[in-house]
Design a protein around this motif. Structure first.
Motif, mmCIF file in Angstrom:
data_model
loop_
_atom_site.group_PDB
_atom_site.id
_atom_site.type_symbol
_atom_site.label_atom_id
_atom_site.label_comp_id
_atom_site.label_asym_id
_atom_site.label_seq_id
_atom_site.Cartn_x
_atom_site.Cartn_y
_atom_site.Cartn_z
ATOM 1 N N SER A 57 0.827 -1.213 0.000
ATOM 2 C CA SER A 57 0.000 0.000 0.000
ATOM 3 C C SER A 57 0.858 1.258 0.000
ATOM 4 C CB SER A 57 -0.944 0.010 1.204
ATOM 5 O OG SER A 57 -0.204 -0.016 2.415
ATOM 6 N N GLN A 58 1.979 1.247 0.705
ATOM 7 C CA GLN A 58 2.882 2.398 0.710
ATOM 8 C C GLN A 58 3.526 2.586 -0.655
ATOM 9 O OE1 GLN A 58 5.461 1.166 3.900
ATOM 10 N NE2 GLN A 58 4.455 2.549 5.374
ATOM 11 N N LEU A 59 3.905 1.477 -1.279
ATOM 12 C CA LEU A 59 4.482 1.570 -2.620
ATOM 13 C C LEU A 59 3.474 2.166 -3.602
ATOM 14 C CD1 LEU A 59 6.412 -1.822 -2.885
ATOM 15 C CD2 LEU A 59 7.414 0.463 -2.765
ATOM 16 N N LEU A 60 2.232 1.678 -3.555
ATOM 17 C CA LEU A 60 1.195 2.177 -4.456
ATOM 18 C C LEU A 60 0.959 3.673 -4.255
ATOM 19 C CD1 LEU A 60 -0.985 1.709 -6.606
ATOM 20 C CD2 LEU A 60 -2.551 1.110 -4.744
ATOM 21 N N MET A 61 0.759 4.078 -3.021
ATOM 22 C CA MET A 61 0.513 5.504 -2.756
ATOM 23 C C MET A 61 1.713 6.353 -3.170
ATOM 24 S SD MET A 61 -1.673 5.587 0.827
ATOM 25 C CE MET A 61 -0.222 5.233 1.787
ATOM 26 N N GLY A 62 2.912 5.870 -2.907
ATOM 27 C CA GLY A 62 4.116 6.623 -3.250
ATOM 28 C C GLY A 62 4.308 6.777 -4.746
ATOM 29 N N VAL A 63 4.130 5.700 -5.486
ATOM 30 C CA VAL A 63 4.301 5.756 -6.940
ATOM 31 C C VAL A 63 3.238 6.664 -7.554
ATOM 32 C CG1 VAL A 63 4.170 4.418 -9.093
ATOM 33 C CG2 VAL A 63 5.479 3.529 -7.146
ATOM 34 N N GLU A 64 1.989 6.502 -7.128
ATOM 35 C CA GLU A 64 0.923 7.358 -7.661
ATOM 36 C C GLU A 64 1.188 8.823 -7.340
ATOM 37 O OE1 GLU A 64 -2.772 5.708 -6.187
ATOM 38 O OE2 GLU A 64 -2.895 4.320 -7.895
ATOM 39 N N ARG A 65 1.610 9.124 -6.131
ATOM 40 C CA ARG A 65 1.907 10.509 -5.743
ATOM 41 C C ARG A 65 3.062 11.066 -6.576
ATOM 42 N NH1 ARG A 65 2.624 9.795 -0.634
ATOM 43 N NH2 ARG A 65 4.855 9.452 -0.806
ATOM 44 N N GLN A 66 4.094 10.257 -6.775
ATOM 45 C CA GLN A 66 5.253 10.696 -7.546
ATOM 46 C C GLN A 66 4.861 11.031 -8.981
ATOM 47 O OE1 GLN A 66 8.447 7.852 -7.385
ATOM 48 N NE2 GLN A 66 9.880 9.174 -8.485
ATOM 49 N N LEU A 67 4.034 10.180 -9.596
ATOM 50 C CA LEU A 67 3.574 10.446 -10.958
ATOM 51 C C LEU A 67 2.718 11.709 -11.016
ATOM 52 C CD1 LEU A 67 2.673 6.802 -12.034
ATOM 53 C CD2 LEU A 67 4.614 8.162 -12.866
ATOM 54 N N LYS A 68 1.781 11.828 -10.085
ATOM 55 C CA LYS A 68 0.904 13.009 -10.055
ATOM 56 C C LYS A 68 1.707 14.282 -9.825
ATOM 57 C CE LYS A 68 -3.207 10.555 -8.445
ATOM 58 N NZ LYS A 68 -4.111 10.317 -7.285
ATOM 59 N N ASP A 69 2.657 14.235 -8.897
ATOM 60 C CA ASP A 69 3.495 15.409 -8.623
ATOM 61 C C ASP A 69 4.293 15.826 -9.852
ATOM 62 O OD1 ASP A 69 2.572 15.524 -6.015
ATOM 63 O OD2 ASP A 69 4.425 14.740 -5.113
ATOM 64 N N ALA A 70 4.623 14.857 -10.691
ATOM 65 C CA ALA A 70 5.372 15.141 -11.915
ATOM 66 C C ALA A 70 4.457 15.589 -13.053
ATOM 67 C CB ALA A 70 6.159 13.903 -12.338
ATOM 68 N N GLY A 71 3.142 15.534 -12.819
ATOM 69 C CA GLY A 71 2.201 15.963 -13.852
ATOM 70 C C GLY A 71 1.738 14.859 -14.777
ATOM 71 N N ILE A 72 2.023 13.609 -14.429
ATOM 72 C CA ILE A 72 1.574 12.475 -15.246
ATOM 73 C C ILE A 72 0.274 11.958 -14.650
ATOM 74 C CG2 ILE A 72 2.095 10.128 -16.031
ATOM 75 C CD1 ILE A 72 5.069 10.921 -15.977
ATOM 76 N N ARG A 73 -0.726 11.860 -15.472
ATOM 77 C CA ARG A 73 -2.049 11.425 -15.022
ATOM 78 C C ARG A 73 -2.029 9.952 -14.605
ATOM 79 N NH1 ARG A 73 -7.455 13.343 -16.737
ATOM 80 N NH2 ARG A 73 -8.877 11.773 -15.934
ATOM 81 N N VAL A 74 -2.583 9.674 -13.444
ATOM 82 C CA VAL A 74 -2.760 8.300 -12.979
ATOM 83 C C VAL A 74 -4.199 7.921 -13.319
ATOM 84 C CG1 VAL A 74 -2.799 6.759 -10.984
ATOM 85 C CG2 VAL A 74 -1.033 8.535 -11.156
ATOM 86 N N LEU A 75 -4.331 6.954 -14.202
ATOM 87 C CA LEU A 75 -5.642 6.558 -14.712
ATOM 88 C C LEU A 75 -6.411 5.713 -13.708
ATOM 89 C CD1 LEU A 75 -4.523 5.489 -18.306
ATOM 90 C CD2 LEU A 75 -5.446 7.715 -17.607
ATOM 91 N N THR A 76 -7.705 5.990 -13.589
ATOM 92 C CA THR A 76 -8.583 5.112 -12.821
ATOM 93 C C THR A 76 -8.798 3.849 -13.650
ATOM 94 O OG1 THR A 76 -10.611 5.943 -13.823
ATOM 95 C CG2 THR A 76 -9.801 7.117 -11.844
ATOM 96 N N GLN A 77 -9.406 2.847 -13.063
ATOM 97 C CA GLN A 77 -9.652 1.607 -13.793
ATOM 98 C C GLN A 77 -10.532 1.859 -15.019
ATOM 99 O OE1 GLN A 77 -11.173 -1.692 -11.505
ATOM 100 N NE2 GLN A 77 -10.627 -3.150 -13.088
ATOM 101 N N GLU A 78 -11.548 2.706 -14.863
ATOM 102 C CA GLU A 78 -12.444 3.005 -15.988
ATOM 103 C C GLU A 78 -11.697 3.754 -17.091
ATOM 104 O OE1 GLU A 78 -13.241 3.900 -12.685
ATOM 105 O OE2 GLU A 78 -14.321 2.008 -12.441
ATOM 106 N N GLU A 79 -10.867 4.742 -16.715
ATOM 107 C CA GLU A 79 -10.076 5.486 -17.701
ATOM 108 C C GLU A 79 -9.091 4.560 -18.392
ATOM 109 O OE1 GLU A 79 -9.871 9.909 -15.656
ATOM 110 O OE2 GLU A 79 -8.517 8.335 -14.922
ATOM 111 N N TRP A 80 -8.473 3.674 -17.610
ATOM 112 C CA TRP A 80 -7.493 2.742 -18.166
ATOM 113 C C TRP A 80 -8.130 1.866 -19.237
ATOM 114 C CZ3 TRP A 80 -7.478 -2.697 -17.515
ATOM 115 C CH2 TRP A 80 -6.346 -3.340 -18.029
ATOM 116 N N LYS A 81 -9.326 1.326 -18.951
ATOM 117 C CA LYS A 81 -10.018 0.467 -19.910
ATOM 118 C C LYS A 81 -10.349 1.217 -21.194
ATOM 119 C CE LYS A 81 -12.224 -2.595 -16.541
ATOM 120 N NZ LYS A 81 -13.512 -2.966 -15.920
ATOM 121 N N ALA A 82 -10.612 2.515 -21.091
ATOM 122 C CA ALA A 82 -11.007 3.314 -22.250
ATOM 123 C C ALA A 82 -9.812 3.923 -22.988
ATOM 124 C CB ALA A 82 -11.948 4.441 -21.799
ATOM 125 N N THR A 83 -8.618 3.781 -22.462
ATOM 126 C CA THR A 83 -7.427 4.380 -23.075
ATOM 127 C C THR A 83 -6.823 3.422 -24.100
ATOM 128 O OG1 THR A 83 -6.955 5.610 -21.051
ATOM 129 C CG2 THR A 83 -5.131 5.325 -22.593
#
Length: 178
Positions: A57-83
């Motif tokens: 859980s710490q790895l997941l939150m950290g990676v997602e935060r790092q991507l978001k802080d860098a300006g890279i969108r973290v896709l939700t499951q619904e967005e991921w399926k539609a991408t």
């Protein structure tokens, strides 16, 4: 002989031995071009690893935060399926605790997405198109520091992503904490 083993073990507890693999070919960056974002998948960790302080859980939150802080969108499951290509950043930390207390670990951070065979356009499968890896050892007391290594690999992904995609703010904002 026992004294030598104890001395070597004590030294290894105090240091982190790491071997980082070679980087992907330059054209691997091109597979990141045009990605609107990525989903994040963290492979489950062994229960012993979790008990000793490295948590999925710490790895997941950290990676997602790092991507978001860098300006890279973290896709939700619904967005991921539609991408198109269904891209996801996959993080696997395999850690094996040895009887003398050291952890041997391997980190894999890769971008997976659906690709099409040139020879048969009907064949589409998930494939790893970008990756970075590391192997090393760390003492049980320093196991949580493996998060910093994961963050360093995610930072390489961010760097490569922005090498082929415009930064939304036009400035560099790479953070490395996981």
């Amino acid at each position: 002989m026992r004294r030598v083993k104890v001395a070597i073990t004590a030294i290894l507890f105090c240091i982190n031995i790491t071997n980082v693999s070679a980087r992907m070919p330059a054209k691997a960056k091109e597979t990141l071009r045009g990605l609107p974002g990525v989903a994040v998948v963290i492979e489950p960790l062994h229960p012993t690893t979790e008990r000793d302080g490295l948590k999925q859980s710490q790895l997941l939150m950290g990676v997602e935060r790092q991507l978001k802080d860098a300006g890279i969108r973290v896709l939700t499951q619904e967005e991921w399926k539609a991408t198109p290509g269904a891209p996801y950043l996959y993080v696997n930390v395999a850690a094996l605790k040895k009887s003398y207390g050291l952890y041997a670990y391997a980190i894999e951070v890769c971008l997976n997405q659906v690709v099409t065979l040139v020879r048969d356009q009907h064949v589409q499968e998930f494939a790893e198109t970008w990756e970075t890896r590391e192997v090393g050892t760390v003492g049980k007391a320093q196991l949580a520091t493996v998060r910093k290594s994961v963050a360093a690999h995610v930072a390489v992904f961010i760097r490569d992503y922005y090498a082929v995609n415009p930064h939304p703010s036009g400035k560099e904002r790479h953070k490395g904490n996981v």
